[in-house]
Design a protein around this motif. Structure first.
Motif, PDB file in Angstrom:
ATOM      1  N   CYS A 164       1.101  -1.226  -0.132  1.00  0.00           N
ATOM      2  CA  CYS A 164      -0.117  -0.086   0.054  1.00  0.00           C
ATOM      3  C   CYS A 164       0.766   1.226  -0.077  1.00  0.00           C
ATOM      4  O   CYS A 164       1.901   1.180   0.764  1.00  0.00           O
ATOM      5  CB  CYS A 164      -0.750  -0.008   1.331  1.00  0.00           C
ATOM      6  SG  CYS A 164      -1.969  -1.381   1.464  1.00  0.00           S
ATOM      7  N   PHE A 165       0.423   2.221  -0.794  1.00  0.00           N
ATOM      8  CA  PHE A 165       1.242   3.467  -0.998  1.00  0.00           C
ATOM      9  C   PHE A 165       0.548   4.873  -0.853  1.00  0.00           C
ATOM     10  O   PHE A 165      -0.694   4.827  -1.055  1.00  0.00           O
ATOM     11  CB  PHE A 165       2.299   3.340  -2.085  1.00  0.00           C
ATOM     12  CG  PHE A 165       1.516   3.679  -3.318  1.00  0.00           C
ATOM     13  CD1 PHE A 165       1.352   4.803  -3.758  1.00  0.00           C
ATOM     14  CD2 PHE A 165       1.119   2.554  -3.917  1.00  0.00           C
ATOM     15  CE1 PHE A 165       0.585   5.108  -4.949  1.00  0.00           C
ATOM     16  CE2 PHE A 165       0.233   2.777  -5.129  1.00  0.00           C
ATOM     17  CZ  PHE A 165      -0.010   4.017  -5.570  1.00  0.00           C
ATOM     18  N   GLY A 166       1.227   5.815  -0.332  1.00  0.00           N
ATOM     19  CA  GLY A 166       0.915   7.127  -0.326  1.00  0.00           C
ATOM     20  C   GLY A 166       1.913   8.034  -0.519  1.00  0.00           C
ATOM     21  O   GLY A 166       2.816   7.626  -0.710  1.00  0.00           O
ATOM     22  N   PHE A 167       1.522   9.474  -0.677  1.00  0.00           N
ATOM     23  CA  PHE A 167       2.425  10.314  -1.288  1.00  0.00           C
ATOM     24  C   PHE A 167       2.142  11.508  -0.741  1.00  0.00           C
ATOM     25  O   PHE A 167       0.869  12.088  -0.221  1.00  0.00           O
ATOM     26  CB  PHE A 167       2.333  10.439  -2.701  1.00  0.00           C
ATOM     27  CG  PHE A 167       1.408  10.717  -3.513  1.00  0.00           C
ATOM     28  CD1 PHE A 167       0.983  12.073  -3.638  1.00  0.00           C
ATOM     29  CD2 PHE A 167       0.472   9.560  -3.960  1.00  0.00           C
ATOM     30  CE1 PHE A 167      -0.073  12.222  -4.355  1.00  0.00           C
ATOM     31  CE2 PHE A 167      -0.714   9.991  -4.656  1.00  0.00           C
ATOM     32  CZ  PHE A 167      -1.162  11.269  -4.922  1.00  0.00           C
ATOM     33  N   ILE A 220      -9.732  -0.493   9.381  1.00  0.00           N
ATOM     34  CA  ILE A 220      -8.810   0.669   9.341  1.00  0.00           C
ATOM     35  C   ILE A 220      -8.961   1.003   7.967  1.00  0.00           C
ATOM     36  O   ILE A 220      -8.884   0.162   6.918  1.00  0.00           O
ATOM     37  CB  ILE A 220      -7.513   0.071   9.944  1.00  0.00           C
ATOM     38  CG1 ILE A 220      -7.526  -0.495  11.108  1.00  0.00           C
ATOM     39  CG2 ILE A 220      -6.288   0.860   9.347  1.00  0.00           C
ATOM     40  CD1 ILE A 220      -6.198  -1.011  11.654  1.00  0.00           C
ATOM     41  N   ALA A 221      -9.072   2.200   7.528  1.00  0.00           N
ATOM     42  CA  ALA A 221      -9.401   2.873   6.064  1.00  0.00           C
ATOM     43  C   ALA A 221      -7.970   3.417   5.800  1.00  0.00           C
ATOM     44  O   ALA A 221      -7.717   3.051   4.352  1.00  0.00           O
ATOM     45  CB  ALA A 221     -10.246   3.897   6.366  1.00  0.00           C
ATOM     46  N   ALA A 222      -6.953   3.494   6.596  1.00  0.00           N
ATOM     47  CA  ALA A 222      -5.766   4.025   6.027  1.00  0.00           C
ATOM     48  C   ALA A 222      -4.646   4.063   7.069  1.00  0.00           C
ATOM     49  O   ALA A 222      -5.009   3.799   8.366  1.00  0.00           O
ATOM     50  CB  ALA A 222      -5.927   5.582   5.441  1.00  0.00           C
ATOM     51  N   ALA A 223      -3.471   3.916   6.667  1.00  0.00           N
ATOM     52  CA  ALA A 223      -2.338   4.148   7.451  1.00  0.00           C
ATOM     53  C   ALA A 223      -1.768   5.719   7.318  1.00  0.00           C
ATOM     54  O   ALA A 223      -1.758   5.981   6.286  1.00  0.00           O
ATOM     55  CB  ALA A 223      -1.447   2.932   7.062  1.00  0.00           C
ATOM     56  N   GLU A 281       7.923  13.746  13.362  1.00  0.00           N
ATOM     57  CA  GLU A 281       7.482  15.435  13.575  1.00  0.00           C
ATOM     58  C   GLU A 281       6.939  16.165  12.428  1.00  0.00           C
ATOM     59  O   GLU A 281       6.227  16.967  12.435  1.00  0.00           O
ATOM     60  CB  GLU A 281       8.780  16.211  13.922  1.00  0.00           C
ATOM     61  CG  GLU A 281       9.121  15.638  15.148  1.00  0.00           C
ATOM     62  CD  GLU A 281      10.554  16.346  16.052  1.00  0.00           C
ATOM     63  OE1 GLU A 281      11.009  17.302  14.992  1.00  0.00           O
ATOM     64  OE2 GLU A 281      10.885  15.894  16.719  1.00  0.00           O
ATOM     65  N   GLY A 282       7.165  15.435  11.019  1.00  0.00           N
ATOM     66  CA  GLY A 282       6.799  16.457   9.938  1.00  0.00           C
ATOM     67  C   GLY A 282       5.414  16.050   9.349  1.00  0.00           C
ATOM     68  O   GLY A 282       4.845  15.168  10.400  1.00  0.00           O
ATOM     69  N   GLN A 283       4.803  16.503   8.300  1.00  0.00           N
ATOM     70  CA  GLN A 283       3.544  16.276   7.952  1.00  0.00           C
ATOM     71  C   GLN A 283       3.178  14.896   7.479  1.00  0.00           C
ATOM     72  O   GLN A 283       4.158  14.246   6.876  1.00  0.00           O
ATOM     73  CB  GLN A 283       3.263  17.237   6.765  1.00  0.00           C
ATOM     74  CG  GLN A 283       1.911  17.117   6.314  1.00  0.00           C
ATOM     75  CD  GLN A 283       1.348  18.042   5.051  1.00  0.00           C
ATOM     76  OE1 GLN A 283       2.423  18.646   4.822  1.00  0.00           O
ATOM     77  NE2 GLN A 283       0.246  17.763   4.661  1.00  0.00           N
ATOM     78  N   ALA A 284       2.227  14.330   8.140  1.00  0.00           N
ATOM     79  CA  ALA A 284       2.142  12.615   7.793  1.00  0.00           C
ATOM     80  C   ALA A 284       1.736  12.538   6.658  1.00  0.00           C
ATOM     81  O   ALA A 284       1.062  13.355   5.946  1.00  0.00           O
ATOM     82  CB  ALA A 284       1.063  12.343   9.038  1.00  0.00           C
ATOM     83  N   ILE A 285       1.980  11.257   6.168  1.00  0.00           N
ATOM     84  CA  ILE A 285       1.545  10.856   4.672  1.00  0.00           C
ATOM     85  C   ILE A 285       0.505   9.840   4.917  1.00  0.00           C
ATOM     86  O   ILE A 285       0.829   8.688   5.507  1.00  0.00           O
ATOM     87  CB  ILE A 285       2.782  10.295   4.006  1.00  0.00           C
ATOM     88  CG1 ILE A 285       3.772  11.265   3.630  1.00  0.00           C
ATOM     89  CG2 ILE A 285       2.343   9.753   2.597  1.00  0.00           C
ATOM     90  CD1 ILE A 285       5.017  10.727   3.005  1.00  0.00           C
ATOM     91  N   ILE A 286      -0.628  10.001   4.205  1.00  0.00           N
ATOM     92  CA  ILE A 286      -1.794   9.227   4.419  1.00  0.00           C
ATOM     93  C   ILE A 286      -1.489   8.023   3.240  1.00  0.00           C
ATOM     94  O   ILE A 286      -1.343   8.334   2.225  1.00  0.00           O
ATOM     95  CB  ILE A 286      -2.965   9.923   4.290  1.00  0.00           C
ATOM     96  CG1 ILE A 286      -3.219  11.106   5.319  1.00  0.00           C
ATOM     97  CG2 ILE A 286      -4.065   8.921   4.259  1.00  0.00           C
ATOM     98  CD1 ILE A 286      -3.076  10.582   6.608  1.00  0.00           C
ATOM     99  N   ILE A 287      -1.665   6.833   3.735  1.00  0.00           N
ATOM    100  CA  ILE A 287      -1.498   5.668   2.845  1.00  0.00           C
ATOM    101  C   ILE A 287      -3.056   4.865   2.849  1.00  0.00           C
ATOM    102  O   ILE A 287      -3.369   4.069   4.018  1.00  0.00           O
ATOM    103  CB  ILE A 287      -0.444   4.599   3.478  1.00  0.00           C
ATOM    104  CG1 ILE A 287       0.663   5.328   3.544  1.00  0.00           C
ATOM    105  CG2 ILE A 287      -0.346   3.434   2.325  1.00  0.00           C
ATOM    106  CD1 ILE A 287       2.028   4.600   3.978  1.00  0.00           C
TER     107      ILE A 287
END
Length: 353
Positions: free
Chosen positions: A128-131, A169-172, A177-183
């Motif tokens: 699974c991937f996000g960006f 669970i819909a996403a990881a 500390e930085g902005q989270a990446i939704i997967i």
């Protein structure tokens, strides 16, 4: 007094205000833009040693409140509609920095999925991937983004633990500390949540395609037939010319091959009769040949002589031969003291007297 919209109207208003706020933030310089808040969600955190042991927290407007462990979680009715996110540890996520054309922004997920096998050591169906977009460079037309990928097998224990408590669970999301990446964990669900405007646009485009197809069928067919006939005549004329040109090329190739055949056999130098005549002239009366071999560049002589070593000097003095040398040791045979010899010499092009 105007009544406050309720239900779907209120949600639509919130989405509009969120979109409008994002557009206004994009107009600010990069240093003055506020950090975007993470989405409201029920956040599950896997334990460091046991991936199936989960703790829960409630996040609203960027703030989180702990809810305890997954085994005794209790959500209020107003929180049960929130999506459930799984927060991943930093070491469990593969990060890659990518650069793509700016024109691909409308379909970034499809563009990344197309080349995901080359960006990670896993197949597309295994991860699974996000960006997250980092920078848009309008002058160069390029887009910089960070890719976050995690194997599905690694998520299985946490997904099963949440499912046992009735939570999907819909996403990881990545930690740090930085902005989270939704997967997103289910691409089908993400596609199903696309806005209604895209669906309406698809319907309009489909209707427009049907209308255009009907107009194309109604066009005069004889114009197409005339155009097709004209193209067929041109193709036939070009085919006849091509065949004639091919026959001419074959004929020229045959003539050239014949010319090369004779040219290759007309090598520079002397004929065999010239070499034999020169050897006969050079040999003294006390010598005779038993063998004479002539190639393009060398002559080999074998026979008997009273003084075989003198033959080398005689051959060297000829303008037709050079570099004379014995091919085997000279042996003396018979009572007459004749020497058996075998020598060779290079043949050169020269004018004979």
């Amino acid at each position: 007094m105007v009544a406050m919209p309720a239900g779907p109207q209120r949600r639509s208003l919130r989405r509009f205000l969120a979109w409008w706020g994002a557009e206004l933030r994009a107009l600010l310089p990069a240093g003055l833009r506020p950090r975007p808040l993470p989405p409201d969600a029920v956040v599950l955190q896997a334990g460091a040693e046991d991936a199936g042991s989960l703790s829960a927290a409630l996040r609203r407007r960027g703030k989180e409140w702990p809810l305890g462990t997954l085994s005794n979680i209790a959500l209020r009715p107003r929180d049960r509609g929130l999506p459930v996110h799984l927060r991943l540890t930093e070491g469990s996520v593969l990060h890659r920095r990518l650069t793509l054309p700016l024109d691909a922004e409308d379909s970034l997920r499809e563009a990344i999925a197309f080349q995901i096998d080359g960006l990670t050591p896993f197949k597309r169906e295994e991860i699974c991937f996000g960006f997250r977009i980092v920078e848009r460079d309008a002058p160069s037309g390029m887009l910089s983004l960070v890719l976050a990928a995690v194997p599905r097998q690694q998520l299985a224990p946490s997904l099963e633990a949440a499912r046992s408590r009735g939570l999907a669970i819909a996403a990881a999301e990545t930690a740090g500390e930085g902005q989270a990446i939704i997967i997103p964990l289910n691409d089908d669900n993400v596609a199903a949540r696309k806005n209604k405007g895209a669906q309406r646009l698809f319907v309009v485009l489909a209707l427009a395609a049907i209308v255009l197809a009907a107009v194309a069928v109604a066009l005069p067919l004889h114009q197409r037939e005339q155009r097709r006939s004209l193209l067929e005549e041109r193709v036939e004329a070009a085919r006849v010319e091509a065949l004639a040109a091919q026959r001419l090329r074959d004929r020229l190739a045959a003539l050239a091959a014949g010319g090369r055949f004779f040219a290759e056999r007309k090598r520079p130098g002397h004929l065999a009769i010239d070499a034999l005549k020169e050897v006969t002239r050079l040999l003294p009366d006390g010598a005779w040949l038993t063998g004479f071999i002539l190639t393009e560049t060398e002559v080999t002589l074998s026979g008997y002589a009273t003084n075989a070593s003198g033959l080398v000097v005689l051959l060297e003095d000829s303008p037709l031969f050079e570099n004379a040398r014995f091919r085997s040791p000279v042996t003396r045979e018979g009572q007459q003291g004749l020497e058996r010899f075998e020598l060779s010499s290079d043949v050169v092009a020269a004018d004979l007297p």
